[in-house]
Scaffold this active site. Structure first.
Site, PDB file in Angstrom:
ATOM      1  N   LYS A   1       0.852  -1.193   0.000  1.00  0.00           N
ATOM      2  CA  LYS A   1       0.000   0.000   0.000  1.00  0.00           C
ATOM      3  C   LYS A   1       0.881   1.232   0.000  1.00  0.00           C
ATOM      4  O   LYS A   1       2.054   1.207   0.397  1.00  0.00           O
ATOM      5  CB  LYS A   1      -0.942   0.018   1.198  1.00  0.00           C
TER       6      LYS A   1
ATOM      7  N   GLY B   1       3.683  -1.550   4.135  1.00  0.00           N
ATOM      8  CA  GLY B   1       2.681  -2.378   4.804  1.00  0.00           C
ATOM      9  C   GLY B   1       2.811  -3.862   4.557  1.00  0.00           C
ATOM     10  O   GLY B   1       1.844  -4.607   4.742  1.00  0.00           O
ATOM     11  N   GLY B   2       3.994  -4.337   4.169  1.00  0.00           N
ATOM     12  CA  GLY B   2       4.143  -5.738   3.798  1.00  0.00           C
ATOM     13  C   GLY B   2       3.763  -6.720   4.896  1.00  0.00           C
ATOM     14  O   GLY B   2       3.044  -7.692   4.644  1.00  0.00           O
ATOM     15  N   GLY B   3       4.207  -6.482   6.111  1.00  0.00           N
ATOM     16  CA  GLY B   3       3.887  -7.390   7.209  1.00  0.00           C
ATOM     17  C   GLY B   3       2.401  -7.415   7.519  1.00  0.00           C
ATOM     18  O   GLY B   3       1.811  -8.482   7.726  1.00  0.00           O
ATOM     19  N   SER B   4       1.773  -6.245   7.527  1.00  0.00           N
ATOM     20  CA  SER B   4       0.332  -6.164   7.776  1.00  0.00           C
ATOM     21  C   SER B   4      -0.446  -6.829   6.647  1.00  0.00           C
ATOM     22  O   SER B   4      -1.459  -7.500   6.881  1.00  0.00           O
ATOM     23  CB  SER B   4      -0.102  -4.698   7.905  1.00  0.00           C
ATOM     24  N   SER B   5       0.021  -6.648   5.417  1.00  0.00           N
ATOM     25  CA  SER B   5      -0.651  -7.259   4.276  1.00  0.00           C
ATOM     26  C   SER B   5      -0.529  -8.779   4.317  1.00  0.00           C
ATOM     27  O   SER B   5      -1.496  -9.502   4.023  1.00  0.00           O
ATOM     28  CB  SER B   5      -0.068  -6.708   2.969  1.00  0.00           C
TER      29      SER B   5
ATOM     30  N   GLY C   1       9.657  -0.584   5.204  1.00  0.00           N
ATOM     31  CA  GLY C   1       9.686   0.411   4.140  1.00  0.00           C
ATOM     32  C   GLY C   1       8.474   1.320   4.090  1.00  0.00           C
ATOM     33  O   GLY C   1       8.409   2.213   3.254  1.00  0.00           O
TER      34      GLY C   1
ATOM     35  N   PRO D   1       9.856  -4.913   0.616  1.00  0.00           N
ATOM     36  CA  PRO D   1      10.879  -4.626   1.626  1.00  0.00           C
ATOM     37  C   PRO D   1      10.281  -4.524   3.020  1.00  0.00           C
ATOM     38  O   PRO D   1       9.133  -4.110   3.189  1.00  0.00           O
ATOM     39  CB  PRO D   1      11.437  -3.270   1.167  1.00  0.00           C
ATOM     40  N   MET D   2      11.070  -4.925   4.002  1.00  0.00           N
ATOM     41  CA  MET D   2      10.641  -4.805   5.394  1.00  0.00           C
ATOM     42  C   MET D   2      11.005  -3.413   5.907  1.00  0.00           C
ATOM     43  O   MET D   2      12.055  -2.877   5.571  1.00  0.00           O
ATOM     44  CB  MET D   2      11.310  -5.889   6.243  1.00  0.00           C
TER      45      MET D   2
ATOM     46  N   ASP E   1      -2.733  -1.263  10.443  1.00  0.00           N
ATOM     47  CA  ASP E   1      -2.919  -1.273   8.990  1.00  0.00           C
ATOM     48  C   ASP E   1      -3.614  -2.536   8.488  1.00  0.00           C
ATOM     49  O   ASP E   1      -4.025  -2.590   7.324  1.00  0.00           O
ATOM     50  CB  ASP E   1      -1.565  -1.157   8.270  1.00  0.00           C
TER      51      ASP E   1
END
Length: 289
Positions: A19, A109-113, A106, A103-104, A145
């Site tokens: 996002k 929102g990668g972890g939340s996604s 960044g 990327p972590m 998120d």
């Protein structure tokens, strides 16, 4: 679509999209320490991907390079799966495979996604049939998120980010630069000089004004890599930071213009071009099986 991996039937290619915060205003801080926000979320077509294989045992396992760098107790995918399992007292489990592209740290929102995709996919694969509102409530316990990824539409958000109103911002092309620095969200929100008093505005007003990010000034002061990326990118397009950083993005109406700028990116920087999406690819995947 289902396939076989090591002779196990699995459900594959569940996207966990990134996002962007097209704007981010911090309007106050609550007594519990959480910050009140006004922000605009839009998805982009850059994704992590997860595969799932349901099991009769209650064990939940994650297969990923990420599991080597993130402790199990802090892994949002495992926490999401176990939270759903416990909420429904579900007696089965799952094996999960993650292909990590985002990327972590960044601001994408990668972890939340990843957590949201885990909740949505296992809700279907386990046959739980919980409404998305319930999944969002479970997800909010994992991160502010997570609900926007579960709901699956571009959204104006208030509260800590969980009060969502569907919106339709222009689906532009973005050149996203990924500085080689990890920005701690917790550290930014704890910083004494963070702007916390931006006036609340009506959604109609916010959607029509120039957009900004209240965290950007602090992050660029603390992290020269972010400042350098932003100063380069703003020469090509309206640009700002997403979330608490470190990623910054520039807006382009034409994909080719974004690709042309990417081709000029200094060799000391890395980035990618992505398309803005008002409907999450996770929602498209959910309706395929």
């Amino acid at each position: 679509m289902t396939t076989n991996k090591d002779n196990l039937a699995i459900s594959t290619e569940w996207p966990a999209p990134a996002k962007l915060n097209l704007f981010l205003h911090i309007t106050g801080q609550r007594a519990d320490g959480y910050h009140e926000l006004q922000t605009l979320f839009q998805f982009i077509d850059q994704c992590d991907y997860l595969d799932f294989q349901t099991t009769e045992s209650k064990q939940i396992s994650l297969h990923s390079e990420l599991s080597k760098v993130v402790a199990e107790k802090d892994n949002l995918i495992l926490k999401a799966a176990k939270s759903l399992q416990e909420y429904c007292n579900y007696q089965g489990g799952a094996q999960i495979w993650l292909r990590k592209n985002l990327p972590m740290g960044g601001g994408l929102g990668g972890g939340s996604s990843d957590a949201a995709t885990t909740l949505v996919a296992l809700n279907k694969l386990w046959g739980l049939d919980l409404p998305h509102a319930t999944l969002a409530k479970i997800g909010l316990e994992l991160g502010a998120d997570v609900p926007v990824f579960i709901n699956g539409f571009a959204a104006f958000a208030e509260g800590v980010g969980e009060q969502l109103i569907a919106v339709q911002p222009a689906e532009l092309y973005y050149l996203v630069i990924v500085p080689e620095v990890h920005v701690s969200t917790q550290a930014i929100f704890q910083a004494p000089d963070l702007t916390r008093d931006t006036p609340k505005l009506a959604i109609d007003t916010l959607m029509q004004q120039n957009w900004s990010n209240d965290c950007q000034k602090l992050v660029t002061e603390k992290h020269p890599q972010v400042a350098n990326a932003l100063s380069w990118l703003v020469e090509y397009a309206p640009s700002r930071m997403t979330g608490t950083g470190a990623c910054v993005f520039g807006e382009f109406e034409q994909q080719q213009s974004a690709l042309d700028a990417l081709a000029r990116l200094p060799t000391t920087m890395s980035g990618f071009v992505a398309k803005g999406l008002n409907l999450s690819p996770l929602m498209t995947r959910l309706n395929q099986d």
